[in-house]
Design an enzyme around this catalytic site. Structure first.
Site, PDB file in Angstrom:
ATOM      1  N   SER A  19      81.225  70.121  75.804  1.00 23.07           N
ATOM      2  CA  SER A  19      81.917  70.245  77.284  1.00 23.07           C
ATOM      3  C   SER A  19      82.916  71.412  77.093  1.00 23.07           C
ATOM      4  CB  SER A  19      82.461  68.992  77.345  1.00 23.07           C
ATOM      5  OG  SER A  19      83.006  68.739  78.826  1.00 23.07           O
ATOM      6  N   HIS A  69      78.128  61.554  80.448  1.00 19.48           N
ATOM      7  CA  HIS A  69      78.735  62.922  80.078  1.00 19.48           C
ATOM      8  C   HIS A  69      79.166  62.996  78.130  1.00 19.48           C
ATOM      9  CE1 HIS A  69      80.903  66.763  80.530  1.00 19.48           C
ATOM     10  NE2 HIS A  69      81.758  66.808  80.051  1.00 19.48           N
TER      11      HIS A  69
END
Length: 249
Positions: A90, A224
């Site tokens: 990320s 995610h």
């Protein structure tokens, strides 16, 4: 005392390759510690500890990319005395990439491989409004909607949230105000990882053009934060993709 930018949960001084891991927004080095025991003995894993969290809780977090990258380069470059690969998840993917570029600008050796995870390519023009300027309640609500990113244990405790939010908003300011500057591709291979239920995975293709070496792509089950339930699969993928660099792949 000098701040400690790297932690090594399982030191392997004779390993052929060093893997440095860069965390997501709000994350600390400890998120990567369980991964260290799953990697082969040929790989020594270090985790980047950013200011404002865990052992560095008393330090102010950075709020912009340039000063953060400069500080990381000053601290981490001396620790790259052996072949070193970067893995970033990320926000950490952007940090790993920009740190590699800064090392090249300084005439230093870049990582031998870059692994980016769960982050759209910096060349991708997203249309999402920035979150870091929002009031706290709106910031948290939007964060949960987009990423499901705050553990319930923290959401339920106001004192924990009071500690967690300033760091999280500072990290969001780092990557939401960052603008990609075109430049020469990094002289290394790249591996691109994502979760099959993460919308950003479809926006990661542009990473391949940012490195001159071959590009490997892997998609894991999950969203995610696929790397938590898929930790063993992630370790196996890293061992496979980095093994070619140390003669074990």
């Amino acid at each position: 005392m000098r701040p400690v930018w790297l932690t090594f949960p399982q030191p392997r001084p004779h390993a052929a390759l060093q893997l440095l891991c860069f965390p997501h927004a709000g994350g600390g080095a400890s998120m990567f510690h369980p991964l260290a025991t799953l990697l082969p003995s040929s790989i020594s894993m270090g985790a980047v500890q950013l200011p404002g969290r865990e052992a560095r809780l008393g330090e102010a977090p950075f709020t912009s990319m340039g000063p953060l990258i400069a500080a990381m380069a000053d601290a981490i470059a001396p620790a790259m005395q052996q072949p070193t690969a970067f893995f970033g998840h990320s926000m950490g993917a952007l940090l790993a990439y920009e740190l590699a570029r800064e090392l090249v600008r300084r005439g230093l050796a870049p990582p031998v491989s870059l692994v980016v995870s769960g982050r759209r390519a910096p060349t991708f023009e997203g249309k999402e409004a920035p979150l870091h300027p929002l009031p706290d309640d709106a910031f948290v609500a939007e964060l949960v909607r987009r990423y499901d990113a705050i553990p319930q244990a923290i959401l339920a405790e106001r004192e924990l949230m009071a500690l967690f939010l300033p760091v999280l908003k500072a990290d969001f300011a780092v990557f939401e105000t960052h603008r990609h500057l075109p430049g020469a591709p990094l002289p290394c291979p790249i591996a691109i990882y994502g979760g099959d239920a993460d919308p950003q995975t479809a926006e990661m293709e542009g990473w391949a053009a940012l490195c001159a070496g071959p590009a490997t792509r892997r998609v894991f089950p999950g969203g995610h934060f696929y790397l938590v339930p898929q930790r063993q699969a992630l370790a196996a993928a890293l061992a496979d993709d980095l093994g070619v660099l140390v003669g074990t792949g």
